[in-house]
Design a protein around this motif. Structure first.
Motif, PDB file in Angstrom:
ATOM      1  N   VAL A   1     129.719 -45.224   1.632  1.00  0.00           N
ATOM      2  CA  VAL A   1     130.312 -44.838   0.360  1.00  0.00           C
ATOM      3  C   VAL A   1     131.824 -44.699   0.537  1.00  0.00           C
ATOM      4  N   THR A   2     132.586 -45.416  -0.312  1.00  0.00           N
ATOM      5  CA  THR A   2     134.035 -45.310  -0.265  1.00  0.00           C
ATOM      6  C   THR A   2     134.465 -43.966  -0.842  1.00  0.00           C
ATOM      7  N   PRO A   3     135.222 -43.212  -0.107  1.00  0.00           N
ATOM      8  CA  PRO A   3     135.641 -41.901  -0.644  1.00  0.00           C
ATOM      9  C   PRO A   3     136.517 -42.081  -1.879  1.00  0.00           C
ATOM     10  N   PRO A   4     136.427 -41.200  -2.836  1.00  0.00           N
ATOM     11  CA  PRO A   4     137.251 -41.325  -4.052  1.00  0.00           C
ATOM     12  C   PRO A   4     138.730 -41.156  -3.731  1.00  0.00           C
ATOM     13  N   LEU A   5     139.547 -41.858  -4.511  1.00  0.00           N
ATOM     14  CA  LEU A   5     140.988 -41.732  -4.335  1.00  0.00           C
ATOM     15  C   LEU A   5     141.440 -40.332  -4.738  1.00  0.00           C
ATOM     16  N   THR A   6     142.388 -39.806  -3.996  1.00  0.00           N
ATOM     17  CA  THR A   6     142.942 -38.491  -4.311  1.00  0.00           C
ATOM     18  C   THR A   6     144.358 -38.598  -4.863  1.00  0.00           C
ATOM     19  N   ALA A   7     144.939 -39.785  -4.809  1.00  0.00           N
ATOM     20  CA  ALA A   7     146.286 -40.004  -5.340  1.00  0.00           C
ATOM     21  C   ALA A   7     146.437 -41.488  -5.643  1.00  0.00           C
ATOM     22  N   TRP A   8     147.385 -41.808  -6.501  1.00  0.00           N
ATOM     23  CA  TRP A   8     147.630 -43.216  -6.836  1.00  0.00           C
ATOM     24  C   TRP A   8     148.157 -43.951  -5.600  1.00  0.00           C
ATOM     25  N   PRO A   9     147.721 -45.189  -5.374  1.00  0.00           N
ATOM     26  CA  PRO A   9     148.163 -45.926  -4.185  1.00  0.00           C
ATOM     27  C   PRO A   9     149.683 -46.077  -4.129  1.00  0.00           C
ATOM     28  N   GLU A  10     150.193 -46.070  -2.905  1.00  0.00           N
ATOM     29  CA  GLU A  10     151.610 -46.286  -2.683  1.00  0.00           C
ATOM     30  C   GLU A  10     151.853 -47.708  -2.203  1.00  0.00           C
ATOM     31  N   GLY A  11     153.112 -48.068  -2.106  1.00  0.00           N
ATOM     32  CA  GLY A  11     153.453 -49.414  -1.669  1.00  0.00           C
ATOM     33  C   GLY A  11     154.008 -50.244  -2.811  1.00  0.00           C
ATOM     34  N   ARG A  12     154.144 -51.541  -2.577  1.00  0.00           N
ATOM     35  CA  ARG A  12     154.703 -52.458  -3.558  1.00  0.00           C
ATOM     36  C   ARG A  12     153.876 -53.724  -3.632  1.00  0.00           C
ATOM     37  N   THR A  13     154.056 -54.442  -4.714  1.00  0.00           N
ATOM     38  CA  THR A  13     153.438 -55.757  -4.830  1.00  0.00           C
ATOM     39  C   THR A  13     154.137 -56.723  -3.884  1.00  0.00           C
ATOM     40  N   VAL A  14     153.506 -57.860  -3.643  1.00  0.00           N
ATOM     41  CA  VAL A  14     154.184 -58.897  -2.882  1.00  0.00           C
ATOM     42  C   VAL A  14     155.373 -59.391  -3.701  1.00  0.00           C
ATOM     43  N   PRO A  15     156.435 -59.884  -3.070  1.00  0.00           N
ATOM     44  CA  PRO A  15     157.600 -60.357  -3.829  1.00  0.00           C
ATOM     45  C   PRO A  15     157.234 -61.473  -4.795  1.00  0.00           C
ATOM     46  N   GLN A  16     157.756 -61.354  -6.004  1.00  0.00           N
ATOM     47  CA  GLN A  16     157.479 -62.337  -7.050  1.00  0.00           C
ATOM     48  C   GLN A  16     158.784 -62.945  -7.546  1.00  0.00           C
ATOM     49  N   LYS A  17     158.862 -64.256  -7.499  1.00  0.00           N
ATOM     50  CA  LYS A  17     160.066 -64.953  -7.924  1.00  0.00           C
ATOM     51  C   LYS A  17     160.027 -65.176  -9.430  1.00  0.00           C
ATOM     52  N   ILE A  18     160.960 -64.552 -10.138  1.00  0.00           N
ATOM     53  CA  ILE A  18     161.074 -64.729 -11.581  1.00  0.00           C
ATOM     54  C   ILE A  18     162.024 -65.880 -11.889  1.00  0.00           C
ATOM     55  N   THR A  19     163.222 -65.822 -11.299  1.00  0.00           N
ATOM     56  CA  THR A  19     164.194 -66.916 -11.387  1.00  0.00           C
ATOM     57  C   THR A  19     164.780 -67.116  -9.991  1.00  0.00           C
ATOM     58  N   ASP A  20     165.692 -68.057  -9.869  1.00  0.00           N
ATOM     59  CA  ASP A  20     166.312 -68.302  -8.568  1.00  0.00           C
ATOM     60  C   ASP A  20     167.115 -67.108  -8.075  1.00  0.00           C
ATOM     61  N   THR A  21     167.514 -66.218  -8.985  1.00  0.00           N
ATOM     62  CA  THR A  21     168.324 -65.061  -8.596  1.00  0.00           C
ATOM     63  C   THR A  21     167.605 -63.737  -8.822  1.00  0.00           C
ATOM     64  N   LEU A  22     166.330 -63.771  -9.133  1.00  0.00           N
ATOM     65  CA  LEU A  22     165.583 -62.535  -9.383  1.00  0.00           C
ATOM     66  C   LEU A  22     164.206 -62.614  -8.748  1.00  0.00           C
ATOM     67  N   VAL A  23     164.015 -61.804  -7.707  1.00  0.00           N
ATOM     68  CA  VAL A  23     162.731 -61.663  -7.028  1.00  0.00           C
ATOM     69  C   VAL A  23     162.405 -60.177  -7.007  1.00  0.00           C
ATOM     70  N   LEU A  24     161.225 -59.815  -7.501  1.00  0.00           N
ATOM     71  CA  LEU A  24     160.851 -58.408  -7.636  1.00  0.00           C
ATOM     72  C   LEU A  24     159.645 -58.057  -6.774  1.00  0.00           C
ATOM     73  N   ALA A  25     159.691 -56.864  -6.191  1.00  0.00           N
ATOM     74  CA  ALA A  25     158.521 -56.239  -5.566  1.00  0.00           C
ATOM     75  C   ALA A  25     158.336 -54.907  -6.273  1.00  0.00           C
ATOM     76  N   ILE A  26     157.309 -54.810  -7.104  1.00  0.00           N
ATOM     77  CA  ILE A  26     157.152 -53.677  -8.011  1.00  0.00           C
ATOM     78  C   ILE A  26     156.343 -52.568  -7.335  1.00  0.00           C
TER      79      ILE A  26
END
Length: 257
Positions: free
Chosen positions: A32-57
């Motif tokens: 049984v996976t224990p229930p989460l006690t807090a929202w996960p931390e970290g970031r998304t993988v980098p996402q290229k929006i334009t040639d000059t904008l890459v975001l990790a949210i």
């Protein structure tokens, strides 16, 4: 063959069968996976929006960071080329998701950035099609709005529609430094019965970062804070920038327009 011999053979066969039978045991259950006690931390993988904008949210602004209490996952798998991102935050302090607030689909404090993706840089040309606010306003005043029927509020000039009288189209300066404007769509009270969650909506093209389209929405009660909300979205975008996504061997230049 005597009856005694037959009985002895039968007993031997029974004993052999008993030795080869799999022993029965208690049924096993998956861990049984224990229930989460807090929202996960970290970031998304980098996402290229334009040639000059890459975001990790940060995952705290991604509802899809958890799924029914299961382990966290990045909501955006790595892909080549440009993509589209979305994220949410909550008023009054622009915070992210918690294990409590994510359960409500109709939270009046939530701001949803519905999309952020690359746009055509020529959308800002005079009279060009697309979502550049000055061009959208010019088209709307010609075809949909009454230019002489308006009211000014919260730094916006809000026009009534010729046909859609239950909605205001509001226009104003969103950023003085970049001299860029915004167009907002605002429902007018009293709301029809089917509109149980009235929202204001913004969608526009910005020349920043090589040209992007952005759309966001929130409950209509947050209209007085529209400028603060829009400015915060761009603060997030600026803060979440990361280095360019490295290209895979053999694909150099493959994603160039």
């Amino acid at each position: 063959m005597s009856a005694r011999l037959i009985a002895a053979l039968a007993a031997a066969l029974f004993a052999v069968a008993g030795c080869t039978r799999n022993p029965s045991g208690p049924a096993t259950t998956p861990p049984v996976t224990p229930p989460l006690t807090a929202w996960p931390e970290g970031r998304t993988v980098p996402q290229k929006i334009t040639d000059t904008l890459v975001l990790a949210i940060p995952l705290q602004y991604e509802r899809s960071a958890i799924e029914d209490g299961r382990t966290p996952r990045s909501p955006f798998p790595g892909v080549s080329g440009r993509t589209e991102v979305r994220f949410d935050f909550f008023l009054p302090d622009f915070s992210g998701y918690t294990l409590q607030n994510y359960r409500s689909d109709f939270d009046e404090n939530k701001v949803e950035v519905v999309y952020l993706h690359a746009g055509d840089p020529h959308e800002a040309d005079p009279d060009a099609p697309g979502e550049y606010p000055p061009n959208m306003l010019k088209r709307s005043l010609k075809d949909l709005l009454n230019p002489s029927d308006y009211k000014d509020m919260y730094g916006l000039r809000c026009y009534k529609g010729r046909v859609l009288a239950a909605r205001l189209t509001c226009y104003g300066r969103r950023d003085t430094a970049t001299r860029e404007d915004i167009l907002l769509y605002v429902p007018v009270a009293p709301y029809p019965p089917e509109m149980t969650f009235p929202t204001i909506k913004a969608n526009y093209f910005s020349r920043l970062y090589g040209g992007v389209r952005i759309a966001w929405r929130t409950h209509v009660r947050n209209l007085p804070r529209w400028h603060e909300i829009d400015a915060q979205i761009w603060k997030f975008i600026d803060a979440w920038q990361v280095a360019q996504v490295p290209q895979s061997p053999g694909r150099v230049g493959a994603d160039q327009p």
